[in-house]
Design an enzyme around this catalytic site. Sequence first.
Site, PDB file in Angstrom:
ATOM      1  N   GLU A 189       0.883  -1.253   0.037  1.00 47.55           N
ATOM      2  CA  GLU A 189       0.006  -0.079  -0.151  1.00 47.55           C
ATOM      3  C   GLU A 189       0.959   1.104  -0.039  1.00 47.55           C
ATOM      4  O   GLU A 189       0.234   2.356   0.394  1.00 47.55           O
ATOM      5  CB  GLU A 189      -0.839  -0.086   1.206  1.00 47.55           C
ATOM      6  CG  GLU A 189      -1.789  -1.142   0.879  1.00 47.55           C
ATOM      7  CD  GLU A 189      -2.930  -0.871   2.116  1.00 47.55           C
ATOM      8  OE1 GLU A 189      -2.986  -0.319   2.883  1.00 47.55           O
ATOM      9  OE2 GLU A 189      -3.941  -1.977   2.046  1.00 47.55           O
ATOM     10  N   GLU A 221      -7.977  -0.753  13.621  1.00 45.76           N
ATOM     11  CA  GLU A 221      -8.912  -1.568  13.030  1.00 45.76           C
ATOM     12  C   GLU A 221      -8.437  -3.153  12.980  1.00 45.76           C
ATOM     13  O   GLU A 221      -7.276  -3.398  12.933  1.00 45.76           O
ATOM     14  CB  GLU A 221      -8.703  -1.202  11.545  1.00 45.76           C
ATOM     15  CG  GLU A 221      -9.374  -2.039  10.434  1.00 45.76           C
ATOM     16  CD  GLU A 221      -8.943  -1.420   9.098  1.00 45.76           C
ATOM     17  OE1 GLU A 221      -8.605  -0.111   8.846  1.00 45.76           O
ATOM     18  OE2 GLU A 221      -8.992  -2.416   8.269  1.00 45.76           O
ATOM     19  N   LYS A 258     -15.728  -1.796   2.271  1.00 41.31           N
ATOM     20  CA  LYS A 258     -14.877  -1.836   0.979  1.00 41.31           C
ATOM     21  C   LYS A 258     -15.917  -2.586  -0.063  1.00 41.31           C
ATOM     22  O   LYS A 258     -16.433  -3.624   0.112  1.00 41.31           O
ATOM     23  CB  LYS A 258     -13.669  -3.072   1.233  1.00 41.31           C
ATOM     24  CG  LYS A 258     -12.516  -2.775   1.912  1.00 41.31           C
ATOM     25  CD  LYS A 258     -11.815  -3.795   2.534  1.00 41.31           C
ATOM     26  CE  LYS A 258     -10.562  -3.613   3.089  1.00 41.31           C
ATOM     27  NZ  LYS A 258      -9.782  -4.599   3.745  1.00 41.31           N
ATOM     28  N   ARG A 307      -8.226  -1.348  -1.271  1.00 36.63           N
ATOM     29  CA  ARG A 307      -7.577  -2.682  -1.255  1.00 36.63           C
ATOM     30  C   ARG A 307      -6.298  -2.844  -1.521  1.00 36.63           C
ATOM     31  O   ARG A 307      -5.523  -1.722  -1.907  1.00 36.63           O
ATOM     32  CB  ARG A 307      -8.170  -3.941  -2.033  1.00 36.63           C
ATOM     33  CG  ARG A 307      -9.673  -3.976  -2.003  1.00 36.63           C
ATOM     34  CD  ARG A 307     -10.362  -4.335  -0.533  1.00 36.63           C
ATOM     35  NE  ARG A 307      -9.752  -5.341   0.192  1.00 36.63           N
ATOM     36  CZ  ARG A 307     -10.431  -6.688   0.265  1.00 36.63           C
ATOM     37  NH1 ARG A 307     -11.505  -6.721  -0.078  1.00 36.63           N
ATOM     38  NH2 ARG A 307      -9.802  -7.785   0.975  1.00 36.63           N
TER      39      ARG A 307
HETATM   40  P1  PGA Z   1      -6.516  -5.988   1.990  1.00 42.78           P
HETATM   41  O1  PGA Z   1      -5.764  -5.279   3.218  1.00 42.78           O
HETATM   42  O2  PGA Z   1      -7.100  -5.434   0.737  1.00 42.78           O
HETATM   43  O3  PGA Z   1      -5.237  -7.000   1.624  1.00 42.78           O
HETATM   44  O4  PGA Z   1      -7.728  -7.059   2.639  1.00 42.78           O
HETATM   45  C1  PGA Z   1      -6.465  -3.908   3.343  1.00 42.78           C
HETATM   46  C2  PGA Z   1      -7.021  -4.064   4.914  1.00 42.78           C
HETATM   47  O5  PGA Z   1      -6.935  -4.867   5.525  1.00 42.78           O
HETATM   48  O6  PGA Z   1      -7.591  -3.120   5.373  1.00 42.78           O
HETATM   49 ZN    ZN Z   2      -8.010  -3.974   7.555  1.00 39.14          ZN
END
Ligand code: PGA
Ligand code: ZN
Length: 410
Positions: free
Chosen positions: A190, A270, A322, A351
């Site tokens: 990220e 979170e 999401k 994501r």
């Molecule tokens: P992911 O991670 O898109 O790999 O699930 C993002 C998150 O956990 O917030």
């Molecule tokens: Zn998360």
Amino acid sequence: MSTSLSHSVLNLNGQEDGRASPRLQSWVVDEATELRDNNHERFMGMGVLTAVDHVNRTLAPSLIGMDAGDQRAIDLTMIDCDGTPNKSRIGANAILGVSMATARAVALSQGIPLYEYLKIDAGYLMPVPMMNVLNGGVHAQWQGADFQEYMIVPFGAPDFRTALQWGAETYHTLQILLKKKEYPTAVGDEGGFAPKVASNEEPLELITESIEEAGYTPGREIGISLDPASSGFFSDSKYELKREGRRLDSNEMIAYYRSLVESYPIISIEDGLAEDDWKGWVKLTNELGEDIEIIGDDIFVTSRPLVQRGIETGAANSVLIKLNQIGTVTETLSTIRSARDAGWGINISHRSGETSDSFIADFSIATSAGKLKTGAPCRGERVEKYNQLLRIEEELGSKAMYAGRKAFIR
Ligand code: PGA
Ligand code: ZN
């Protein structure tokens, strides 16, 4: 075609317009399925020809001729076509693509911005960016911290563009600090740095120092959010902190978080506990929920019934949103509405695997979420969301209001 989305969006909780859908209300689902071809001769099985085929051969014939302005009807038709609780037949990647493209197409055809078309409230709230500047866990191939995400949150800025500036300055100050300590500054999934730190606390020290070095006040101008993504290190009822050589139970994890919250300017956590540890979540929220936001991601997977269970049991006070966890715009808005009615915080999120599509930037304004989690100010697919918000803020001029500290319910 209708002139606005209002008739469908305003009725998304399926109650007001007599078109209540049991499908939107009662299905408790796992994260929606991202359909891959599983043909190991192509893209190591990750191809999406089947999903594309489903769009062209199954969804298109069912949708052509419908009113594109009735987002809810479009989405319900696709849910019906799929017929499974987690969109595993057609694929959430197929369904969500059509769902979002429909909204975009109508906005374009009406000559209005996407955030305007999707808007469910009055006013234009620019989100506080939650910028993941230090990556650990699976996003750093388990080479760094056990906790997956350390985010800086410039809630004290007067507007979005200044918040972005503060965040970018702090991010680059962190890079300088890491270099001084001879840590590599390659980035994780990220866009945050992914150093092999000695403990899960060290990133908090480094980030607090970077905020100060960049000229800002930790806790007053810039806060810190954590996403330990703890399901990733939970097994046999214990949380395994490999970096620290410790195995903790729920109560010990909560005590650990309490000590971190007391020592650093943490404003939200979170997925502090694992998605199956519901009892632990209730305790965590009882213990820390008065002081910070307790955000559920893996535990709720943007599913309205799961969020409702969270509200009823007091398992959290905030939800991560999401779109591709649930798979349609309509269901996402329905989940947001439930959480908001309960006074919960709303966090729109990208994501780790992303494209340069900036739908969620518009979506964060449309839903007045007040917070958008979309990575470090680094890597094109993250930066594009920030650029879109800059464009929107400029376009809105004095109508734009920065959500600031008020975006956080605590
Ligand atoms: P992911 O991670 O898109 O790999 O699930 C993002 C998150 O956990 O917030
Ligand atoms: Zn998360």
